[in-house]
Design a protein around this motif. Structure first.
Motif, mmCIF file in Angstrom:
data_model
loop_
_atom_site.group_PDB
_atom_site.id
_atom_site.type_symbol
_atom_site.label_atom_id
_atom_site.label_comp_id
_atom_site.label_asym_id
_atom_site.label_seq_id
_atom_site.Cartn_x
_atom_site.Cartn_y
_atom_site.Cartn_z
ATOM 1 N N VAL A 155 -4.537 6.486 -0.795
ATOM 2 C CA VAL A 155 -3.905 5.181 -0.601
ATOM 3 C C VAL A 155 -4.306 4.236 -1.731
ATOM 4 O O VAL A 155 -5.491 4.118 -2.064
ATOM 5 C CB VAL A 155 -4.287 4.582 0.767
ATOM 6 C CG1 VAL A 155 -3.670 3.194 0.936
ATOM 7 C CG2 VAL A 155 -3.827 5.500 1.890
ATOM 8 N N TRP B 157 0.850 -1.188 0.000
ATOM 9 C CA TRP B 157 0.000 0.000 0.000
ATOM 10 C C TRP B 157 0.889 1.243 0.000
ATOM 11 O O TRP B 157 1.826 1.354 0.794
ATOM 12 C CB TRP B 157 -0.913 0.008 1.216
ATOM 13 C CG TRP B 157 -1.999 -1.033 1.172
ATOM 14 C CD1 TRP B 157 -2.151 -2.018 0.251
ATOM 15 C CD2 TRP B 157 -3.087 -1.170 2.090
ATOM 16 N NE1 TRP B 157 -3.258 -2.784 0.520
ATOM 17 C CE2 TRP B 157 -3.859 -2.280 1.665
ATOM 18 C CE3 TRP B 157 -3.474 -0.487 3.236
ATOM 19 C CZ2 TRP B 157 -4.995 -2.695 2.335
ATOM 20 C CZ3 TRP B 157 -4.620 -0.900 3.908
ATOM 21 C CH2 TRP B 157 -5.361 -1.989 3.448
ATOM 22 N N TYR B 158 0.562 2.183 -0.870
ATOM 23 C CA TYR B 158 1.336 3.411 -0.986
ATOM 24 C C TYR B 158 0.386 4.596 -1.158
ATOM 25 O O TYR B 158 -0.776 4.424 -1.542
ATOM 26 C CB TYR B 158 2.278 3.356 -2.198
ATOM 27 C CG TYR B 158 3.312 2.275 -2.145
ATOM 28 C CD1 TYR B 158 4.574 2.509 -1.596
ATOM 29 C CD2 TYR B 158 3.057 1.001 -2.666
ATOM 30 C CE1 TYR B 158 5.542 1.515 -1.563
ATOM 31 C CE2 TYR B 158 4.012 0.002 -2.636
ATOM 32 C CZ TYR B 158 5.262 0.276 -2.081
ATOM 33 O OH TYR B 158 6.213 -0.712 -2.051
ATOM 34 N N ARG B 159 0.916 5.788 -0.910
ATOM 35 C CA ARG B 159 0.183 7.010 -1.228
ATOM 36 C C ARG B 159 0.615 7.445 -2.628
ATOM 37 O O ARG B 159 1.794 7.556 -2.912
ATOM 38 C CB ARG B 159 0.462 8.103 -0.199
ATOM 39 C CG ARG B 159 -0.105 7.764 1.173
ATOM 40 C CD ARG B 159 -0.082 8.965 2.107
ATOM 41 N NE ARG B 159 -0.680 8.635 3.390
ATOM 42 C CZ ARG B 159 -1.983 8.689 3.651
ATOM 43 N NH1 ARG B 159 -2.823 9.078 2.691
ATOM 44 N NH2 ARG B 159 -2.448 8.375 4.836
#
Length: 328
Positions: free
Chosen positions: A203, A194-196
């Motif tokens: 997200v 999970w990343y921004r």
């Protein structure tokens, strides 16, 4: 060149535009839409991750990281992702048509009725197929996302403020279909997780796999002759001027184009906001006076603008060979 297919699956709403301020008496305005995020956004994320992990030497990553996109795919068939339909193919719900060159001028095959395209994307495995067949075998699609607007009656002073205390802030977010994901290409992998990602740092879930689509890899390595179509936006020219094609003596003269109005292009590099430019939109078709005889991956980096590094490294003007009737 490209070895990995990186997919981005939004967890809810993915992207909010910069927004626009509206008065209570005027709620009809909309802020500028800009979606999906450009490949430069993924490039920045990869650099940020590597800054923490230090898995790849900084100099190596700066020299050898190439990314391209955006595209999208059905989650169950990621390798057969969707790319923009070339502008010389018009595929509407009721009929199809195709632009061709006659005596050096563009002309529609079906002159009785001018169609507007209802579909913007086609699967990569269907590249080069006639419009009628594309439509019949359901290899075309429209955007798999829709915009959802939010009105914010109050905003913190530390965020955004309006001159009128009764002002409203309109934010546009994007919701993708549950069975679709964004697709980008890269020369380096990224750790799944999970990343921004995107303008508002929403997200997302990112996955990475090897690029195995043989037809696409063959197309990438196929030399461009006199005709090609962009599958990503193209930025030509210098830091001050934007052009519709490369301005170099060793690039053949562009004698015809099919394109739409230019789109704004600007990204942040090394913490600094780059100079604003105009890009030729994806799907644009070029007809050259002489064949290039080399695929995009072998194009001279001097043909691309530079801002710290060549814009070829963020997939500028990625193109594939295409056939146009009337061009030998």
């Amino acid at each position: 060149m490209f070895k990995y297919l990186i997919t981005i699956n939004p967890l809810g709403f993915m992207y909010g535009s910069a927004g626009a301020f509206l008065s209570p008496d005027n709620l009809v305005g909309l802020s500028g839409f800009k979606f999906p995020p450009e490949a430069a956004t993924l490039s920045g994320l990869i650099f940020s991750i590597n800054k923490i992990t230090e898995k790849i030497p900084k100099k190596e990553l700066s020299d050898k990281l190439f990314v391209a996109g955006p595209f999208w795919a059905k989650i169950k068939d990621k390798q057969n992702f969707y790319i923009p339909i070339p502008w010389h193919k018009i595929i509407a719900k009721k009929a199809v048509d195709e632009w061709q060159l006659k005596n050096g001028q563009w002309e529609l095959e079906n002159k009785s009725e001018k169609l507007e395209p209802d579909y913007r994307w086609q699967t990569i495995n269907s590249w080069g197929i006639a419009p009628r067949i594309l439509k019949s075998n359901q290899s075309v699609a429209d955007n798999p996302w829709e915009y959802v607007s939010f009105l914010h009656p109050k905003i913190k002073h530390s965020e955004r403020c309006v001159q009128d205390s009764d002002g409203l802030f309109l934010e546009n977010s994007v919701q993708m279909s549950d069975d679709t994901c964004l697709v980008y290409l890269s020369t380096y992998s990224i750790e799944p997780g999970w990343y921004r990602f995107g303008g508002e740092n929403h997200v997302v879930e990112i996955e990475c796999e090897e690029l195995k689509n043989k037809k696409f890899l063959d197309l990438l390595n196929q030399p461009i002759k006199r005709t090609f179509a962009l599958i990503t936006p193209a930025i030509w020219g210098s830091n001050r001027f934007s052009h519709r094609h490369p301005q170099h003596e060793n690039f053949p003269e562009t004698i015809q184009m099919l394109t739409d109005k230019p789109i704004p292009y600007r990204y942040r590099a090394k913490g600094n906001l780059g100079r604003g430019r105009y890009a030729v939109p994806a799907g644009s078709v070029y007809v050259l006076a002489a064949p290039l005889n080399k695929p995009w991956c072998e194009w001279d980096e001097a043909w691309f603008p530079k801002e710290g590094y060549s814009l070829k490294q963020v997939g500028c003007g990625l193109c594939l060979p295409t056939e146009i009737k009337g061009v030998a």
